[in-house]
Write a protein that holds these residues in place. Structure first.
Motif, PDB file in Angstrom:
ATOM      1  N   SER A 260       0.826  -1.215   0.000  1.00  0.00           N
ATOM      2  CA  SER A 260       0.000   0.000   0.000  1.00  0.00           C
ATOM      3  C   SER A 260       0.857   1.262   0.000  1.00  0.00           C
ATOM      4  N   GLY A 261       2.040   1.210   0.620  1.00  0.00           N
ATOM      5  CA  GLY A 261       2.898   2.384   0.644  1.00  0.00           C
ATOM      6  C   GLY A 261       3.861   2.480  -0.520  1.00  0.00           C
ATOM      7  N   GLU A 262       3.919   1.440  -1.342  1.00  0.00           N
ATOM      8  CA  GLU A 262       4.842   1.451  -2.484  1.00  0.00           C
ATOM      9  C   GLU A 262       4.178   2.144  -3.672  1.00  0.00           C
ATOM     10  N   HIS A 263       4.982   2.785  -4.480  1.00  0.00           N
ATOM     11  CA  HIS A 263       4.417   3.545  -5.589  1.00  0.00           C
ATOM     12  C   HIS A 263       5.235   3.418  -6.866  1.00  0.00           C
ATOM     13  N   ASN A 264       6.337   2.697  -6.808  1.00  0.00           N
ATOM     14  CA  ASN A 264       7.221   2.569  -7.972  1.00  0.00           C
ATOM     15  C   ASN A 264       7.201   1.122  -8.450  1.00  0.00           C
ATOM     16  N   GLY A 265       6.438   0.860  -9.510  1.00  0.00           N
ATOM     17  CA  GLY A 265       6.329  -0.501 -10.024  1.00  0.00           C
ATOM     18  C   GLY A 265       7.647  -1.066 -10.511  1.00  0.00           C
TER      19      GLY A 265
ATOM     20  N   LEU B  55      10.327   7.021  -1.236  1.00  0.00           N
ATOM     21  CA  LEU B  55       9.406   8.121  -1.529  1.00  0.00           C
ATOM     22  C   LEU B  55      10.162   9.443  -1.583  1.00  0.00           C
ATOM     23  N   ALA B  56      11.111   9.641  -0.671  1.00  0.00           N
ATOM     24  CA  ALA B  56      11.895  10.880  -0.673  1.00  0.00           C
ATOM     25  C   ALA B  56      12.713  11.004  -1.949  1.00  0.00           C
ATOM     26  N   LEU B  57      13.235   9.890  -2.441  1.00  0.00           N
ATOM     27  CA  LEU B  57      14.000   9.920  -3.687  1.00  0.00           C
ATOM     28  C   LEU B  57      13.089  10.114  -4.900  1.00  0.00           C
ATOM     29  N   ASP B  58      11.944   9.444  -4.902  1.00  0.00           N
ATOM     30  CA  ASP B  58      11.052   9.495  -6.060  1.00  0.00           C
ATOM     31  C   ASP B  58      10.287  10.810  -6.165  1.00  0.00           C
ATOM     32  N   SER B  59      10.103  11.501  -5.043  1.00  0.00           N
ATOM     33  CA  SER B  59       9.251  12.689  -5.058  1.00  0.00           C
ATOM     34  C   SER B  59      10.031  13.959  -5.355  1.00  0.00           C
ATOM     35  N   ASP B  60      11.295  13.834  -5.704  1.00  0.00           N
ATOM     36  CA  ASP B  60      12.121  14.990  -6.010  1.00  0.00           C
ATOM     37  C   ASP B  60      12.824  14.758  -7.338  1.00  0.00           C
ATOM     38  N   SER B  61      13.254  15.828  -7.973  1.00  0.00           N
ATOM     39  CA  SER B  61      14.018  15.697  -9.216  1.00  0.00           C
ATOM     40  C   SER B  61      15.373  15.082  -8.916  1.00  0.00           C
ATOM     41  N   PRO B  62      15.849  14.160  -9.770  1.00  0.00           N
ATOM     42  CA  PRO B  62      17.152  13.533  -9.506  1.00  0.00           C
ATOM     43  C   PRO B  62      18.320  14.509  -9.584  1.00  0.00           C
ATOM     44  N   SER B  63      18.091  15.682 -10.169  1.00  0.00           N
ATOM     45  CA  SER B  63      19.183  16.639 -10.334  1.00  0.00           C
ATOM     46  C   SER B  63      19.351  17.563  -9.139  1.00  0.00           C
ATOM     47  N   THR B  64      18.433  17.496  -8.151  1.00  0.00           N
ATOM     48  CA  THR B  64      18.552  18.382  -7.003  1.00  0.00           C
ATOM     49  C   THR B  64      19.655  17.901  -6.072  1.00  0.00           C
ATOM     50  N   SER B  65      20.205  18.845  -5.318  1.00  0.00           N
ATOM     51  CA  SER B  65      21.268  18.500  -4.365  1.00  0.00           C
ATOM     52  C   SER B  65      20.780  17.493  -3.334  1.00  0.00           C
ATOM     53  N   LEU B  66      19.490  17.600  -2.945  1.00  0.00           N
ATOM     54  CA  LEU B  66      18.962  16.662  -1.946  1.00  0.00           C
ATOM     55  C   LEU B  66      18.983  15.241  -2.482  1.00  0.00           C
ATOM     56  N   SER B  67      18.483  15.021  -3.696  1.00  0.00           N
ATOM     57  CA  SER B  67      18.458  13.673  -4.267  1.00  0.00           C
ATOM     58  C   SER B  67      19.866  13.134  -4.469  1.00  0.00           C
ATOM     59  N   ILE B  68      20.770  13.987  -4.921  1.00  0.00           N
ATOM     60  CA  ILE B  68      22.149  13.555  -5.160  1.00  0.00           C
ATOM     61  C   ILE B  68      22.796  13.142  -3.846  1.00  0.00           C
ATOM     62  N   GLU B  69      22.607  13.966  -2.805  1.00  0.00           N
ATOM     63  CA  GLU B  69      23.204  13.623  -1.518  1.00  0.00           C
ATOM     64  C   GLU B  69      22.552  12.393  -0.914  1.00  0.00           C
ATOM     65  N   LEU B  70      21.222  12.304  -0.976  1.00  0.00           N
ATOM     66  CA  LEU B  70      20.525  11.173  -0.352  1.00  0.00           C
ATOM     67  C   LEU B  70      20.908   9.859  -1.017  1.00  0.00           C
ATOM     68  N   ALA B  71      20.926   9.812  -2.336  1.00  0.00           N
ATOM     69  CA  ALA B  71      21.271   8.567  -3.035  1.00  0.00           C
ATOM     70  C   ALA B  71      22.676   8.108  -2.677  1.00  0.00           C
ATOM     71  N   GLY B  72      23.615   9.048  -2.516  1.00  0.00           N
ATOM     72  CA  GLY B  72      24.975   8.670  -2.159  1.00  0.00           C
ATOM     73  C   GLY B  72      25.141   8.339  -0.695  1.00  0.00           C
ATOM     74  N   THR B  73      24.446   9.061   0.180  1.00  0.00           N
ATOM     75  CA  THR B  73      24.588   8.853   1.624  1.00  0.00           C
ATOM     76  C   THR B  73      23.993   7.525   2.060  1.00  0.00           C
ATOM     77  N   LEU B  74      23.085   6.967   1.260  1.00  0.00           N
ATOM     78  CA  LEU B  74      22.468   5.682   1.611  1.00  0.00           C
ATOM     79  C   LEU B  74      23.347   4.482   1.243  1.00  0.00           C
ATOM     80  N   TRP B  75      24.658   4.671   1.152  1.00  0.00           N
ATOM     81  CA  TRP B  75      25.544   3.564   0.785  1.00  0.00           C
ATOM     82  C   TRP B  75      25.422   2.387   1.754  1.00  0.00           C
ATOM     83  N   ILE B  76      25.076   2.665   3.013  1.00  0.00           N
ATOM     84  CA  ILE B  76      24.910   1.574   3.986  1.00  0.00           C
ATOM     85  C   ILE B  76      23.743   0.687   3.574  1.00  0.00           C
ATOM     86  N   LEU B  77      22.626   1.318   3.186  1.00  0.00           N
ATOM     87  CA  LEU B  77      21.452   0.550   2.756  1.00  0.00           C
ATOM     88  C   LEU B  77      21.761  -0.219   1.479  1.00  0.00           C
ATOM     89  N   TRP B  78      22.401   0.448   0.529  1.00  0.00           N
ATOM     90  CA  TRP B  78      22.674  -0.213  -0.752  1.00  0.00           C
ATOM     91  C   TRP B  78      23.720  -1.325  -0.609  1.00  0.00           C
TER      92      TRP B  78
END
Length: 681
Positions: A73-78, A385-408
């Motif tokens: 129910s909380g997922e939105h990216n097929g 959701l935080a990654l999908d709800s923002d443009s990939p070119s924003t500083s927030l998305s760039i930092e978040l995708a890289g900072t999540l190295w522990i999860l990945w």
């Protein structure tokens, strides 16, 4: 009820008694053995999920590979559906193949029950994934809950209707599911509630007015703290009669919407505001997230308000936090739009989860790794959701995708990480200061997946950008990826100079990072493959000193595995056993299936060297069971497979083929908790 081991399924514990729909549960249980796909259908609030979970509880012992609930129910990216299912199953991502291909291969020989709950908003993706699984995995049974069927040829629909409404002339309340359900929930809201004829008559009016819809009945019962059953019945009839002149035009959908709207009106102003603001979350969230995202001078007591919403059945408690039922969340989103506050709350949601990722990154090199692993896995739907709800070119998305190295990387979501990082890298401005980190993180994940050339290119680009920025910490992280690429490419002579550069960059940056002991483990691994065992012991003594000073577990356990190999190479079997058991214990606690399998393999090799064929056979059987359970196929490199093969050959010579095969089967058939007890004993 006995606790089910984490590797046998994830069905939630029953938090309230199961009442009503027993017939549908029996029907589902009767269908399951011979039906590959059953879709439990019905309108919102009729109890589809509870029926599916209850049936799964009743029959899970029939599925040796477990019964697994995937809440969608909380997922939105097929695009990430296969990743979501794989993560729930504990399937570690290791190869460069598509996740659907890996998942289907993993399930092919399993006897397993899979529940996909809340599929209607991901119907096409669910249809494609389910079709792939059914075509390749005859032992898998799939139960879907959805407002619509998947329209697959193997599908058997199981329609669910609301409870049958009680007659005006009431007999025994036990004869009607709607009444039983209402009285149970009423008793929970008002302990010791007196039930007389007048109460029963009023309860029957409530159930009829609400068309027997379980969620509507539950919401109504939650109001009994502030009014009697009789007053509640009158209040509902006044509400419905004021809105609808013609009862025949009131569909079940509008009955539920009206009940939810009525519940909204009866909430206090702060409760209504929090309800609306909570709709920015997807899936599970914790109290700290709710307080940070939703709290301000208008909402200063968020934690108390969460408890109030739970009491009113407007929130569901889950392990570690809360979840909004989807129909409740839909109403909250409508209210938030009316308040014209969506953009601000969405932005706060993004920044909260960026801050969570930053905290995990800063704190990972320390004693709280188990806690952070749990928090990141718990929060993964909202991180997406935080990654999908923002443009990939924003500083927030760039930092978040890289900072999540522990999860990945550390927590095994390699493909999902590459999905988001590749997306961000393609859109990132070359001037963004977060780009070096994003590049080295993507390189780290690519190398872990065996994509060595891509990993090299990403790491080199990260190193160049970091040096241009004067960011020596990022340069050290990037250089470490180049060192690890050299290791896995077999260029062992390149590893030590690269590790020296890593440490030099970190010294220039004056930074303390978990990548320093990782660099030393990389150096020790190269020395192991060269047979320089004394050097390995010396290097890993420094790893132990660094990790123990910080209370770090994960890298220390990786080092202990390599240390065990070196100690055995030096003829120190007892020391090798201690190191391998230390690694096994931590990797099991962190649910690092690949690390557990490697440690079991190493203990089996030690047993063979010591001439204990029976222990070798049993440990190898347990390792094979674990690899099958978690789909581990990437553990067959020469450095791993050759000692394993030699150990097996030795054990067969000691025992004979028949005895080896029998003891191997005992280890394979043992449950994993017992296998760990044996291996650590």
């Amino acid at each position: 009820m006995a606790q089910v081991p984490w590797w046998r399924g994830n069905l939630p514990a029953e938090t309230s008694g199961f009442i009503g729909h027993e017939r549908e549960v029996r029907r589902l249980l009767k269908l399951l053995p011979g039906t590959p796909l059953i879709t439990v259908t019905g309108s919102g609030g009729v109890g589809k999920s509870r029926i599916a979970v209850k049936a799964a509880e009743e029959c899970r012992d029939s599925y040796p590979a477990g019964a697994w609930l995937v809440e969608l129910s909380g997922e939105h990216n097929g695009d990430l559906l296969a990743h979501t299912v794989a993560a729930v199953l504990g399937l570690r991502e290791q190869s460069a193949r598509s996740q659907i291909e890996v998942l289907v291969e993993f399930l092919a020989d399993k006897r397993l029950l899979l529940l996909l709950d809340g599929c209607e908003h991901l119907l096409a993706a669910c249809r494609d994934l389910v079709a792939e699984i059914l075509a390749a995995a005859p032992g898998v049974r799939i139960v879907v809950t959805s407002r619509q069927t998947l329209e697959l040829p193997q599908e058997t629909p199981l329609p669910v209707e609301p409870f049958e409404m009680p007659e005006p002339e009431i007999g025994a309340p036990s004869a009607n599911d709607a009444l039983r359900f209402f009285l149970d929930r009423a008793g929970a809201a008002v302990p010791g509630l007196k039930v007389d004829e007048a109460t029963l008559a009023a309860a029957a009016r409530i159930c009829r007015r609400l068309d027997g819809i379980p969620l509507a009945i539950e919401l109504a019962a939650g109001r009994l703290k502030t009014m009697t059953v009789e007053r509640l019945a009158d209040h509902l009839e006044e509400r419905f009669d004021a809105l609808y002149d013609d009862r025949a035009l009131l569909t079940r959908h509008w009955t539920l919407r009206t009940t939810i709207g009525w519940s909204h009106e009866l909430c206090g102003p702060e409760e209504r505001l929090l309800w609306a603001r909570l709709s920015v979350f997807a899936g599970n969230f914790d109290a700290a997230a709710a307080a940070w995202v939703c709290g301000d001078r208008h909402l200063v007591n968020v934690r108390d308000l969460l408890a109030d919403l739970v009491e009113k059945s407007l929130l569901i408690r889950v392990s570690g936090g809360y979840r909004q039922p989807e129909t409740i969340r839909d109403h909250g989103r409508e209210q938030l739009a009316r308040l014209d506050d969506e953009e601000r709350l969405t932005r706060r949601h993004r920044y909260h989860y960026l801050d969570l990722a930053r905290q995990a990154d800063a704190d990972w090199y320390g004693p709280r790794q188990e806690e952070w692993a749990d928090r990141l896995n718990f929060s993964v739907t909202n991180l997406r959701l935080a990654l999908d709800s923002d443009s990939p070119s924003t500083s927030l998305s760039i930092e978040l995708a890289g900072t999540l190295w522990i999860l990945w990387f550390c927590l095994g979501r390699l493909r999902e990480g590459r999905y988001y990082m590749e997306w961000a890298i393609d859109a990132a401005p070359v001037t963004d200061p977060g780009l070096p980190r994003l590049l080295w993180t993507d390189g780290c994940v690519a190398i872990a997946r065996g994509e060595l050339e891509l990993g090299r290119l990403r790491a080199e680009a990260a190193l160049s950008a970091a040096l241009d920025w004067g960011d020596y910490a990022a340069a050290g992280h990037a250089q470490l990826r180049l060192a690890r690429r050299s290791l896995f490419a077999g260029s062992l002579d390149e590893v030590e100079p690269a590790v020296d550069l890593v440490r030099e960059y970190f010294r220039k940056a004056e930074t303390v990072t978990v990548d320093e002991p990782i660099a030393l483990v990389t150096l020790a691994t190269a020395a192991t493959w060269r047979g320089e065992f004394a050097k390995v012991v010396s290097v890993l003594e420094e790893v132990q000193r660094l990790c123990d000073a910080r209370g770090e577990l994960w890298v220390r356990a990786c080092g202990d595995y390599v240390l065990s190999i070196a100690q055995l190479g030096l003829g120190r079997a007892a020391e090798a056993t201690v190191a391998a058991r230390q690694s096994l214990d931590v990797k099991w606690r962190l649910r690092d299936a690949a690390g557990v399998a490697l440690a079991l393999d190493q203990l089996a090799v030690i047993a063979a060297v010591e001439g204990d064929g029976r222990r070798t056979a049993r440990l190898q059987g347990s390792a094979a069971r674990l690899c099958a359970t978690f789909g581990l196929r990437g553990l067959g490199s020469k450095s791993v497979s050759e000692p394993r093969t030699v150990a097996e050959r030795t054990a067969r010579q000691l025992l004979g083929d028949d005895t080896y095969d029998a003891i191997f089967a005992e280890g394979h058939d043992d449950d994993l908790d017992s296998a760990m007890t044996y291996a650590l004993g």
